[in-house]
Design a protein around this motif. Structure first.
Motif, PDB file in Angstrom:
ATOM      1  N   ALA A  76       3.961  -8.934  10.457  1.00 45.54           N
ATOM      2  CA  ALA A  76       5.341  -8.507  10.201  1.00 45.54           C
ATOM      3  C   ALA A  76       5.683  -8.615   8.715  1.00 45.54           C
ATOM      4  O   ALA A  76       6.259  -7.696   8.124  1.00 45.54           O
ATOM      5  CB  ALA A  76       6.306  -9.343  11.034  1.00 45.54           C
ATOM      6  N   THR A  77       5.299  -9.737   8.107  1.00 45.69           N
ATOM      7  CA  THR A  77       5.640  -9.972   6.702  1.00 45.69           C
ATOM      8  C   THR A  77       4.893  -9.011   5.773  1.00 45.69           C
ATOM      9  O   THR A  77       5.488  -8.423   4.858  1.00 45.69           O
ATOM     10  CB  THR A  77       5.325 -11.426   6.301  1.00 45.69           C
ATOM     11  N   SER A  78       3.582  -8.851   6.003  1.00 40.85           N
ATOM     12  CA  SER A  78       2.806  -7.959   5.132  1.00 40.85           C
ATOM     13  C   SER A  78       3.252  -6.513   5.293  1.00 40.85           C
ATOM     14  O   SER A  78       3.224  -5.730   4.330  1.00 40.85           O
ATOM     15  CB  SER A  78       1.303  -8.091   5.427  1.00 40.85           C
ATOM     16  N   THR A  79       3.697  -6.147   6.501  1.00 44.27           N
ATOM     17  CA  THR A  79       4.194  -4.782   6.728  1.00 44.27           C
ATOM     18  C   THR A  79       5.499  -4.548   5.976  1.00 44.27           C
ATOM     19  O   THR A  79       5.712  -3.486   5.382  1.00 44.27           O
ATOM     20  CB  THR A  79       4.391  -4.529   8.237  1.00 44.27           C
ATOM     21  N   VAL A  80       6.384  -5.543   5.988  1.00 42.29           N
ATOM     22  CA  VAL A  80       7.646  -5.436   5.249  1.00 42.29           C
ATOM     23  C   VAL A  80       7.391  -5.377   3.738  1.00 42.29           C
ATOM     24  O   VAL A  80       8.087  -4.663   3.000  1.00 42.29           O
ATOM     25  CB  VAL A  80       8.567  -6.629   5.594  1.00 42.29           C
ATOM     26  N   LEU A  81       6.366  -6.098   3.280  1.00 46.55           N
ATOM     27  CA  LEU A  81       6.043  -6.111   1.850  1.00 46.55           C
ATOM     28  C   LEU A  81       5.303  -4.855   1.408  1.00 46.55           C
ATOM     29  O   LEU A  81       5.280  -4.526   0.210  1.00 46.55           O
ATOM     30  CB  LEU A  81       5.185  -7.339   1.522  1.00 46.55           C
ATOM     31  N   ALA A  82       4.699  -4.151   2.360  1.00 48.06           N
ATOM     32  CA  ALA A  82       3.832  -3.011   2.039  1.00 48.06           C
ATOM     33  C   ALA A  82       4.481  -1.926   1.179  1.00 48.06           C
ATOM     34  O   ALA A  82       3.844  -1.411   0.254  1.00 48.06           O
ATOM     35  CB  ALA A  82       3.276  -2.396   3.329  1.00 48.06           C
ATOM     36  N   PRO A  83       5.737  -1.525   1.445  1.00 44.53           N
ATOM     37  CA  PRO A  83       6.321  -0.471   0.599  1.00 44.53           C
ATOM     38  C   PRO A  83       6.348  -0.829  -0.884  1.00 44.53           C
ATOM     39  O   PRO A  83       6.317   0.053  -1.744  1.00 44.53           O
ATOM     40  CB  PRO A  83       7.742  -0.332   1.156  1.00 44.53           C
ATOM     41  N   PHE A  84       6.409  -2.127  -1.175  1.00 48.33           N
ATOM     42  CA  PHE A  84       6.454  -2.568  -2.564  1.00 48.33           C
ATOM     43  C   PHE A  84       5.051  -2.838  -3.116  1.00 48.33           C
ATOM     44  O   PHE A  84       4.694  -2.345  -4.191  1.00 48.33           O
ATOM     45  CB  PHE A  84       7.304  -3.841  -2.681  1.00 48.33           C
ATOM     46  N   LEU A  85       4.244  -3.609  -2.365  1.00 49.19           N
ATOM     47  CA  LEU A  85       2.959  -4.061  -2.891  1.00 49.19           C
ATOM     48  C   LEU A  85       1.855  -3.017  -2.816  1.00 49.19           C
ATOM     49  O   LEU A  85       1.034  -2.918  -3.740  1.00 49.19           O
ATOM     50  CB  LEU A  85       2.521  -5.339  -2.150  1.00 49.19           C
ATOM     51  N   THR A  86       1.809  -2.237  -1.728  1.00 48.44           N
ATOM     52  CA  THR A  86       0.729  -1.259  -1.590  1.00 48.44           C
ATOM     53  C   THR A  86       0.729  -0.236  -2.735  1.00 48.44           C
ATOM     54  O   THR A  86      -0.329  -0.005  -3.347  1.00 48.44           O
ATOM     55  CB  THR A  86       0.806  -0.547  -0.220  1.00 48.44           C
ATOM     56  N   PRO A  87       1.866   0.392  -3.083  1.00 47.93           N
ATOM     57  CA  PRO A  87       1.850   1.337  -4.205  1.00 47.93           C
ATOM     58  C   PRO A  87       1.510   0.677  -5.544  1.00 47.93           C
ATOM     59  O   PRO A  87       0.763   1.244  -6.350  1.00 47.93           O
ATOM     60  CB  PRO A  87       3.282   1.893  -4.228  1.00 47.93           C
ATOM     61  N   ILE A  88       2.060  -0.523  -5.778  1.00 43.43           N
ATOM     62  CA  ILE A  88       1.843  -1.188  -7.060  1.00 43.43           C
ATOM     63  C   ILE A  88       0.376  -1.565  -7.242  1.00 43.43           C
ATOM     64  O   ILE A  88      -0.230  -1.317  -8.291  1.00 43.43           O
ATOM     65  CB  ILE A  88       2.729  -2.452  -7.184  1.00 43.43           C
ATOM     66  N   ILE A  89      -0.229  -2.175  -6.209  1.00 48.12           N
ATOM     67  CA  ILE A  89      -1.626  -2.601  -6.319  1.00 48.12           C
ATOM     68  C   ILE A  89      -2.549  -1.384  -6.397  1.00 48.12           C
ATOM     69  O   ILE A  89      -3.537  -1.389  -7.145  1.00 48.12           O
ATOM     70  CB  ILE A  89      -2.014  -3.513  -5.133  1.00 48.12           C
TER      71      ILE A  89
END
Length: 309
Positions: A132-145
């Motif tokens: 749940a947490t990594s999915t919520v963070l994904a919109p921010f972290l996935t594009p940046i990384i």
């Protein structure tokens, strides 16, 4: 009878995904005739199912056990992206395939990880909380990384990726969550069939991607399979190793291992299709990962389950 069929599908998802993957390479026409435009809606259906099963208590672990969740999510968004980048450099992969591997590494944990953690007798609450947490963070972290690791050799539009993940992942989850909140009777009836339904949706998703890339898979399939297998195995072993290094109990280590090793590879293929059309091979690593991590996950569930301490 229906319940038995659903249980069979959910428990044997790895074999079913493998079978459809092989068939899609040998006989690509049936699923290859389905337009790739359906990839995003199918992934949205899977995410909608995740929303139906999410509960506010799943997020309480973030506040009641923040250390465990922070360790898990840090491992998720460091081990897999960095390992992906290192493997693409080590094997000198072409830009298309390198991009695809990095996209897989930058995605959040996959929903199947919760089932595998349960079968492995790991810390299920931690697994669900991490997903749940990594999915919520994904919109921010996935594009940046992705921009940091792949932006040196391809153009990465991080803002556009952010909105795509909101649309394909977060919005369907929110819709499912709201239906669960305000239509509890429907949710109770649906949840019993969700694992099988989500499994079949993932199978169809993988089949479409593989079928559309069958010819390319035959030419570069061995390299992709090797890198994908190593990527997944590194995630599983390093995830467990970090847990042990930080003196976490076995069940927590199992949850982190599986959560780190099993990615939302469908999202990786979706992002490749949406944002990197100029790099057609970028969809392949996500499809291969979808096949392999279900197989390795089933194997690790048996290994971890037998070694429960």
């Amino acid at each position: 009878m229906t319940k038995r069929i659903c249980d069979f599908i959910a428990k044997n998802m790895g074999l079913i995904v493998l079978a459809i993957g092989v068939l899609s390479v040998v006989f690509p026409t049936p699923l290859g005739s389905i337009d790739t435009i359906w990839i995003n809606p199918l992934l949205g259906v899977v995410m909608f199912g995740m929303g139906l099963t999410l509960n506010p208590t799943d997020f309480r672990i973030v506040f009641s056990r923040p250390k465990d969740v922070i360790i898990g999510c840090l491992a998720q968004f460091t081990i897999m992206p960095i390992t992906a980048w290192l493997l693409t450099r080590l094997f000198q992969m072409p830009e298309d395939l390198a991009l695809g591997v990095i996209l897989v590494g930058c995605c959040p944990g996959g929903t199947a990880s919760n089932v595998i953690t349960y079968l492995a007798k790991g810390d299920l609450a931690l697994s669900v909380g991490m997903t749940a947490t990594s999915t919520v963070l994904a919109p921010f972290l996935t594009p940046i990384i992705t921009w940091l690791l792949a932006g040196t050799f391809v153009h990465v539009d991080a803002v556009s990726m952010f909105f795509s993940i909101l649309q394909v992942v977060i919005l369907p989850i929110l819709v499912g969550f709201m239906i669960q909140r305000y239509m509890p009777e429907f949710t109770k009836r649906a949840v019993a069939y969700l694992p099988a339904f989500s499994s079949l949706t993932i199978v169809l998703l993988v089949g479409i991607i593989v079928a559309h890339n069958a010819g390319k898979l035959l030419t570069c399939g061995l390299l992709v399979m090797l890198v994908v297998m190593l990527h997944n195995i590194c995630g599983l072993t390093l995830g467990y190793g970090i847990g042990r290094l930080l003196r976490l109990e076995h069940k927590k280590c199992v949850a982190i291992s599986i959560e780190v090793g099993m990615q939302n590879s469908g999202l990786a293929s979706s992002l490749a299709t949406l944002h990197f059309a100029a790099y057609p091979l970028a969809t392949i690593p996500g499809a291969v990962f979808s096949v392999w991590h279900n197989i390795s996950g089933a194997i690790m569930a048996r290994v971890y389950g037998r070694n429960e301490r």
